[in-house]
Enzyme design. Structure first.
Site, PDB file in Angstrom:
ATOM      1  N   HIS A 360       0.850  -1.181   0.000  1.00  0.00           N
ATOM      2  CA  HIS A 360       0.000   0.000   0.000  1.00  0.00           C
ATOM      3  C   HIS A 360       0.892   1.238   0.000  1.00  0.00           C
ATOM      4  O   HIS A 360       2.081   1.152   0.337  1.00  0.00           O
ATOM      5  CB  HIS A 360      -0.890   0.028   1.252  1.00  0.00           C
ATOM      6  CG  HIS A 360      -2.016  -0.965   1.222  1.00  0.00           C
ATOM      7  ND1 HIS A 360      -2.988  -0.963   0.257  1.00  0.00           N
ATOM      8  CD2 HIS A 360      -2.322  -1.990   2.071  1.00  0.00           C
ATOM      9  CE1 HIS A 360      -3.855  -1.947   0.491  1.00  0.00           C
ATOM     10  NE2 HIS A 360      -3.469  -2.590   1.588  1.00  0.00           N
ATOM     11  N   CYS A 403      -0.466   2.517  -4.482  1.00  0.00           N
ATOM     12  CA  CYS A 403      -1.177   3.753  -4.771  1.00  0.00           C
ATOM     13  C   CYS A 403      -0.316   4.939  -4.361  1.00  0.00           C
ATOM     14  O   CYS A 403       0.536   4.847  -3.482  1.00  0.00           O
ATOM     15  CB  CYS A 403      -2.509   3.802  -4.031  1.00  0.00           C
ATOM     16  SG  CYS A 403      -3.765   2.732  -4.748  1.00  0.00           S
TER      17      CYS A 403
END
Length: 536
Positions: A360, A403
């Protein structure tokens, strides 16, 4: 055929048809020009009509939908394949037996995809005297090529006009035509060898027909039309991929004494070699993979990441690197592993370093499994020339699947991806504003940073098939390394492929972003083994 089965069969095809946008249908119809009369194609506004024609003529039926699978594969809509019971790998494995789209048609379609808006306008200007007077503007590359075919200005045996146009607007487009012509010549040579009596083949090999002069004459156009040693190596590398069972073999992309066609020594050859990073040792280097799946706190499990790891491991081992994978590392553990590799003596005999981080993230940073952020710049700084001198002047590649924010990129047009909406996840933090850090690379030379998405935006991961970016990266490395493409050209293809993808509702897109301080071209030598999961 049972009525219920027939309904299910048509329902599957309808789902595929509804998942195709206008440009997809245009490409589909172009690839079908050898299957469906042009007059009928003109009257087919959607993929439904195309599928119906193929069904009516028994090209497609409930037991065999491979033609549709091949068409989806050719237009790179592989995510629709499961709807008709196929995967990309299944299509690849059957293409040589059941493929129906000709090499000529494939080449033209690929050429149409390469045409930029500026290329198209330039081609239109050059060809104005050949275009219908009532037509003010050509809308697409496919439309332009269709017009040329309809006016008998373009055919499998006559590429002269197209070559003249491509020579004016883009040498890269001309190389694609040359690659096709050289492949066609090679296949023709192979077919003639297979049909000739062995005594004739022996005589041909021993006689003057394979002298240097006659060899050049047999491929006169491809040899004359190439402007640099780089182009020659690209073509030779393409021929090499035909396989080792051919009588006429190509040498390695980076020089060999055994080549299908004579390569004249040019000043550009040595210059090109000097402009590339050295990749001449058996073990090219090491590839580190940090795969974070399970996190503390609010960060969700990254289901499907193992699929990315499997592909990365196979591809980089195939490219000659030693691969080391670290699963579920905290921020502290990531720092510790990087410090260990920073001082490793492995780099002394290595050509390059690759680091892949799957986690992440948010703007300019990635998460450890302890939910603590690490700046990407910090990760890369472990391997700058001043602190890791054994990697000085050697390429250092970083691929970040995470991301970089929570904004969503909007599409230009809508297209469907999958009915299983819950299978698509984002590699973003679940809450909180993005930091002010910007993704960047150190000022020192020889770095490449491949980001799954541009700063501030989400990237996407399928819980079974892996991430859009890593899967496209692995597929294009396998496809384009054997063709002699450099890493930046490969990443451009990755950008294009990922940009085609969309979420199930067609409302979310993704755009990767490479940044680099490379001083030379990075070209991986063609491995002796075939790609682990080749895309044809």
């Amino acid at each position: 055929m049972d009525e219920g089965d027939s309904m299910q069969f048509r329902r599957q095809l309808l789902q595929v048809a509804e998942g195709l946008g206008k440009e997809d249908v245009e490409g589909l119809k172009f690839l079908c020009k050898d299957l469906i009369p042009f007059s009928k194609l003109q009257a087919m506004p959607t993929a439904r009509e195309v599928f119906q024609f193929l069904i009516s003529n028994d090209v497609v039926n409930q037991e065999d939908v491979f033609v549709i699978a091949e068409l989806l594969y050719r237009i790179r809509r592989n995510y629709l394949l499961p709807r008709i019971g196929y995967t990309k790998q299944m299509v690849q494995e059957n293409l040589h037996l059941k493929g129906i789209v000709s090499e000529f048609r494939q080449m033209l379609y690929e050429l149409s995809e390469e045409l930029t808006e500026n290329d198209l306008r330039s081609a239109e200007f050059l060809l104005r005297g050949h275009l219908p007077k009532r037509q003010s503007t050509v809308m697409s590359g496919v439309e332009l090529l269709t017009i040329l075919e309809r006016k008998d200005l373009l055919s499998e045996d006559d590429l002269s006009l197209l070559e003249k146009v491509c020579k004016q607007i883009s040498p890269d487009l001309l190389r694609k035509i040359n690659t096709y012509k050289l492949k066609r010549v090679s296949l023709s040579v192979q077919e003639s060898k297979e049909t000739e009596p062995s005594s004739v083949r022996k005589s041909s090999l021993e006689g003057s027909s394979l002298s240097a002069g006659n060899q050049e004459e047999s491929v006169e156009y491809p040899t004359k039309s190439l402007d640099s040693g780089s182009s020659l190596r690209e073509l030779i590398g393409h021929v090499q991929s035909f396989g080792s069972n051919q009588d006429v073999k190509a040498g390695n992309v980076v020089g060999s004494s055994e080549q299908t066609f004579p390569v004249r020594k040019q000043d550009g050859e040595s210059k090109m070699a000097a402009e590339q990073y050295e990749m001449d040792v058996p073990c090219k280097g090491h590839c580190l993979i940090f795969n974070n799946v399970n996190f503390e706190g609010h960060l969700a499990e990254r289901k499907g990441s193992q699929k990315d790891v499997e592909e990365l491991e196979k591809v980089f081992r195939w490219l000659g690197l030693e691969v080391v994978t670290y699963n579920d590392q905290t921020s502290v553990e990531i720092h510790q592993q990087l410090q260990k590799w920073q001082t490793s003596d492995h780099w002394k005999d290595s050509n390059c370093f690759v680091c892949c981080i799957l986690s992440h993230g948010r703007s300019g940073e990635i998460y450890g499994t302890d939910a603590q952020l690490i700046p990407i710049r910090t990760i890369m700084s472990y391997f700058t020339a001043n602190v890791c001198p054994l990697l000085a002047r050697k390429p250092k590649l970083f691929f970040i699947q995470a991301c970089q924010g929570e904004k969503t990129q909007r599409p230009v047009y809508l297209e469907r991806d999958s009915d299983e909406r819950d299978l698509l996840s984002a590699d973003a933090q679940s809450a909180g504003p993005p930091s002010q850090a910007q993704p960047s690379i150190p000022e020192e030379a020889d770095f490449l940073l491949g980001m799954a998405t541009v700063d501030g935006y989400l990237s996407f991961r399928h819980t079974r098939e892996g991430t859009w970016y890593i899967q496209a990266l692995c597929a294009n490395l396998q496809l384009l390394v054997p063709r002699g493409e450099d890493i930046l050209s490969i990443l451009t293809e990755v950008n294009k492929e990922v940009s085609y993808r969309a979420d199930p509702q067609g409302m979310q897109k993704q755009m990767p972003q490479p940044a680099f301080t490379l001083r030379r071209k990075l070209v991986f030598p063609v491995p002796k083994e075939p790609p682990p999961s080749p895309r044809q």
